[in-house]
Scaffold this motif. Sequence first.
Motif, PDB file in Angstrom:
ATOM      1  N   THR A   1       0.750  -1.459   0.236  1.00 23.25           N
ATOM      2  CA  THR A   1       0.342   0.150   0.314  1.00 23.25           C
ATOM      3  C   THR A   1       1.087   1.481  -0.363  1.00 23.25           C
ATOM      4  OG1 THR A   1      -0.022  -0.119   2.760  1.00 23.25           O
ATOM      5  CG2 THR A   1      -1.943  -1.127   0.871  1.00 23.25           C
ATOM      6  N   LYS A   2       2.238   0.834   0.197  1.00 25.60           N
ATOM      7  CA  LYS A   2       2.953   2.325   0.095  1.00 25.60           C
ATOM      8  C   LYS A   2       4.689   1.726   0.131  1.00 25.60           C
ATOM      9  CE  LYS A   2       4.503   3.798   4.394  1.00 25.60           C
ATOM     10  NZ  LYS A   2       4.235   4.564   5.231  1.00 25.60           N
TER      11      LYS A   2
ATOM     12  N   GLU B   1       8.419   8.936   0.796  1.00 26.92           N
ATOM     13  CA  GLU B   1       7.214   8.210   0.246  1.00 26.92           C
ATOM     14  C   GLU B   1       6.106   8.423  -0.378  1.00 26.92           C
ATOM     15  OE1 GLU B   1       5.359   8.133   4.275  1.00 26.92           O
ATOM     16  OE2 GLU B   1       7.059   6.758   5.466  1.00 26.92           O
ATOM     17  N   THR B   2       5.469   7.272  -1.043  1.00 25.57           N
ATOM     18  CA  THR B   2       4.218   8.085  -2.624  1.00 25.57           C
ATOM     19  C   THR B   2       3.692   6.267  -2.390  1.00 25.57           C
ATOM     20  OG1 THR B   2       3.997   7.639  -4.484  1.00 25.57           O
ATOM     21  CG2 THR B   2       5.961   6.414  -4.162  1.00 25.57           C
ATOM     22  N   ILE B   3       2.490   6.164  -2.790  1.00 29.17           N
ATOM     23  CA  ILE B   3       1.771   4.891  -3.231  1.00 29.17           C
ATOM     24  C   ILE B   3       1.584   4.637  -4.654  1.00 29.17           C
ATOM     25  CG2 ILE B   3       0.144   5.732  -1.055  1.00 29.17           C
ATOM     26  CD1 ILE B   3      -1.779   6.740  -3.198  1.00 29.17           C
TER      27      ILE B   3
ATOM     28  N   SER C   1       3.561  -2.420   3.750  1.00 27.42           N
ATOM     29  CA  SER C   1       0.962  -2.383   3.884  1.00 27.42           C
ATOM     30  C   SER C   1       0.697  -1.958   5.021  1.00 27.42           C
ATOM     31  CB  SER C   1       0.654  -3.670   3.293  1.00 27.42           C
ATOM     32  OG  SER C   1      -0.300  -4.233   3.783  1.00 27.42           O
TER      33      SER C   1
END
Length: 242
Positions: free
Chosen positions: A81-82, A99-101, A123
């Motif tokens: 999820t990340k 950080e990014t999705i 996750s």
Amino acid sequence: MKNNIKLILAIFVLAMLASCGGSDDGPDGEPDGGDGEGTVNIPTAAALIFPLKDAECNAGKIVSNRESTVIFEWNASDFTTKYTLQLTNLNTQEVETFETINTELEITLLLGTPYSWKITSSSSATASTAESEVWKLFNAGPGIENYTPFPAELVSPPMGLTITNPTTVDLLWKGSDVDGDISEYEVYMDNNNPPVTLINTVTKSEIKDVTLQANKIYYWQVVTKDLHNNLTKSSVFEFRTK
């Protein structure tokens, strides 16, 4: 007669209690004590795509005479999820995290500077994570015809190792250069941090049978030079003897 009535009432009460009693099953029909949850899937490691491994990067957009923006790309990893991108300036050892999705991220880099990067997949469903490989890149600036070697990666002895009853030690490291023109390695080791004693100059990425003394703290470092007299210094590793 009264005794019969009391007996009938007692039987009636017992029957009601039995009908109201719960079973040992949970609400979903499973016995109490089961968690009722499925297996949590652990994130898998991402596969890095760009910038290319141990290569010159000149595909960025120049934003000043000192910086350019570079788009980092990687493949999606399962059950993630990340993503966290860890970027290390190999000249200063300064570490930044982003950080990014998504599976790409634009970052501003210094020109003429070597970096390493990796992706950590995580996750929201679990504390477990997965890490990608570590890739290096040299963020090229305009007009550069020759590139400084990447700082050597020290391998053995690893940081913080304690060696019991030592007499000698083998030093091992990894060197790399965009141009492939590394000429030599200067290896420093002593009881100072940083070490100042040159113990050997070699062309291979190892030195065998370096003499040790017991009950000492040793520090070692490798200076990488290329054919154009460019040089870089590795991190300083320490180990102990007993």
